[in-house]
Design a protein around this motif. Structure first.
Motif, PDB file in Angstrom:
ATOM      1  N   GLU A  54     140.784  -6.953  80.918  1.00 18.08           N
ATOM      2  CA  GLU A  54     140.219  -8.221  81.394  1.00 18.08           C
ATOM      3  C   GLU A  54     138.867  -8.001  82.060  1.00 18.08           C
ATOM      4  N   LEU A  83     136.280  -7.833  79.399  1.00 15.52           N
ATOM      5  CA  LEU A  83     135.963  -9.145  78.839  1.00 15.52           C
ATOM      6  C   LEU A  83     135.106  -9.959  79.806  1.00 15.52           C
ATOM      7  N   ARG A  84     135.388  -9.856  81.089  1.00 15.87           N
ATOM      8  CA  ARG A  84     134.564 -10.553  82.080  1.00 15.87           C
ATOM      9  C   ARG A  84     133.125 -10.035  82.071  1.00 15.87           C
ATOM     10  N   LEU A 104     131.446 -11.652  79.126  1.00  8.92           N
ATOM     11  CA  LEU A 104     131.143 -13.061  79.396  1.00  8.92           C
ATOM     12  C   LEU A 104     129.936 -13.221  80.310  1.00  8.92           C
ATOM     13  N   VAL A 113     134.792 -17.917  85.656  1.00  3.87           N
ATOM     14  CA  VAL A 113     135.961 -17.644  84.825  1.00  3.87           C
ATOM     15  C   VAL A 113     137.223 -17.581  85.684  1.00  3.87           C
ATOM     16  N   SER A 158     140.538 -17.531  84.008  1.00  2.00           N
ATOM     17  CA  SER A 158     141.489 -16.688  83.274  1.00  2.00           C
ATOM     18  C   SER A 158     141.003 -16.480  81.853  1.00  2.00           C
ATOM     19  N   ILE A 159     141.505 -15.415  81.238  1.00  2.00           N
ATOM     20  CA  ILE A 159     141.194 -15.076  79.848  1.00  2.00           C
ATOM     21  C   ILE A 159     142.507 -14.709  79.175  1.00  2.00           C
ATOM     22  N   TYR A 180     139.800 -15.183  72.374  1.00  2.00           N
ATOM     23  CA  TYR A 180     140.338 -15.422  73.714  1.00  2.00           C
ATOM     24  C   TYR A 180     139.928 -16.804  74.206  1.00  2.00           C
ATOM     25  N   VAL A 238     139.027 -18.969  77.379  1.00  2.00           N
ATOM     26  CA  VAL A 238     138.482 -18.697  78.707  1.00  2.00           C
ATOM     27  C   VAL A 238     138.559 -19.983  79.521  1.00  2.00           C
ATOM     28  N   ASN A 279     135.569 -25.272  79.293  1.00  2.00           N
ATOM     29  CA  ASN A 279     136.258 -24.033  78.949  1.00  2.00           C
ATOM     30  C   ASN A 279     135.614 -23.453  77.692  1.00  2.00           C
ATOM     31  N   LEU A 315     135.978 -17.138  73.452  1.00  2.00           N
ATOM     32  CA  LEU A 315     135.285 -15.860  73.301  1.00  2.00           C
ATOM     33  C   LEU A 315     135.834 -15.140  72.078  1.00  2.00           C
TER      34      LEU A 315
END
Length: 382
Positions: free
Chosen positions: A6, A9-10, A13, A22, A24-25, A37, A39, A48, A51
């Motif tokens: 995670e 991924l953040r 982003l 953000v 949650s993913i 995903y 987001v 929202n 991704l």
């Protein structure tokens, strides 16, 4: 999701121009190719996002792929702005640019990422449940093609060269069979005989295209029914998954949509007796599709639609079979013989469509004629 994954991924982003923050993913969807995903935004007034890590082993030139998507979404948005009642922000995918104003971000590991606005309150179906859904799907893909009918296909890049070129797919199958890299050819003799018995007939659209009898158009080329988003009332809203939008023949889009609309069984159904053609779904999809496209279709294109219906499951079966023989490099699989099971299901669908070919052709021609006649009558009244 693991904290380390995670966090990565953040970090990805952070390279995009997102509003809010953000919350949650989570993994999203059922696609075979990309990692996707959802987001969720921490700010309720902010959108929202979706991704995606683009599979650059399948799409080997991501910058050109994203150039295609940018061109097509801009064209669609501009056309919809001139249609009363249209909602461009809901009917067209919206790419979120990176901090460098690009359509994609490439991370230090060489992975490519993109972000779309998430279209809220929508749904898609892997299996079509009602004629209303089928009709709306037909309208959605038909409208998509109609809006792009004046976009010169030569402006687009081939994101996957020879994607629906069955002659090339058969060459690749021959090569895979000869190499037999995974030692599986002896297991698929029946499937190979099925393929070669139909190879010449299934190449007819390629031959018509080479002869200039079918116009090359801007087409979607991956019109699985789950690539249409419907609203909560099952009204068509948006065509998604634009990775394969490129020059092609209209029969490809119609055929692939029918492939995933009329078969009430799953694409990888193990029980082949469950694979049947639902004629009511076929008729409903065809009405929606031709309502939007009949005004610009040539007679040769109308006549190519029924061969396209048989061709696309045949192509998919060939692709699944080739991947199985090569050792499952292309499609994600969930068990060792998944691709072979997929191929067998597609070949059974070809057989069922062959058994119903006269009825399907008659329905297509009759429906196209009815819409063309109605359009001509309206033109005279004006």
């Amino acid at each position: 999701m693991a904290l380390q994954a995670e966090a990565k991924l953040r970090d990805v982003l952070a390279h995009f121009q997102l509003e809010g923050s953000v919350a949650s993913i989570i993994p999203y969807g059922s696609g075979h190719i990309h990692d996707t995903y959802a987001v969720a935004n921490d700010q309720p007034t902010c959108p929202n996002y979706l991704l995606q890590r683009i599979n650059h082993h399948v799409f080997r030139n991501v910058p050109l792929l994203m150039e295609n998507i940018g061109l097509v979404t801009l064209h669609l948005r501009q056309k919809l702005q001139h249609i009363p009642g249209a909602r461009p922000d809901e009917e067209v995918l919206t790419l979120v640019p990176t901090q460098d104003n690009l359509g994609y971000y490439r991370d230090p590991d060489g992975n490519f990422w993109r972000v779309y606005l998430l279209l809220e309150g929508t749904r898609s179906y892997d299996i079509v449940e009602t004629p209303q859904q089928a009709y709306e799907g037909g309208k959605a893909f038909g409208k998509f093609l109609a809006l792009l009918a004046d976009l010169d296909a030569s402006q687009l890049h081939e994101s996957i060269p020879d994607f629906h070129n069955i002659e090339n797919r058969l060459r690749l199958l021959t090569q895979a069979t000869r190499l037999n890299a995974a030692g599986r050819v002896a297991q698929v003799d029946k499937e190979l005989r099925f393929v070669w018995q139909r190879g010449e007939e299934m190449s007819s659209i390629c031959r018509l295209g080479r002869a200039g009898k079918l116009p090359l158009r801007t087409t979607h080329n991956d019109t699985k029914f789950n690539n249409v988003l419907l609203d909560r009332h099952d009204k068509a809203l948006c065509v998604i998954d634009l990775d394969t939008v490129m020059p092609g023949f209209l029969a490809y889009d119609y055929g692939d949509a029918i492939r995933t609309t009329v078969n009430k069984a799953a694409e990888d159904e193990e029980d082949l007796s469950k694979i049947k053609v639902d004629y009511e779904l076929f008729r409903a999809f065809t009405e929606g599709f031709l309502q939007e496209t009949s005004a610009f279709l040539t007679e040769e294109e109308v006549n190519s639609l029924e061969p396209g219906v048989r061709l696309l499951p045949y192509i998919m079966g060939v692709r699944f079979l080739t991947d199985y023989i090569e050792g499952d490099h292309y499609y994600k699989i969930h068990f060792p013989e998944h691709n072979l099971q997929r191929a067998r299901a597609q070949f059974r669908l070809v057989e069922v469509l062959e058994e119903n070919s006269e009825l399907l052709l008659h329905t297509i021609q009759q429906t196209a004629h009815a819409f063309k006649t109605a359009a001509a009558a309206q033109q005279q009244e004006r």
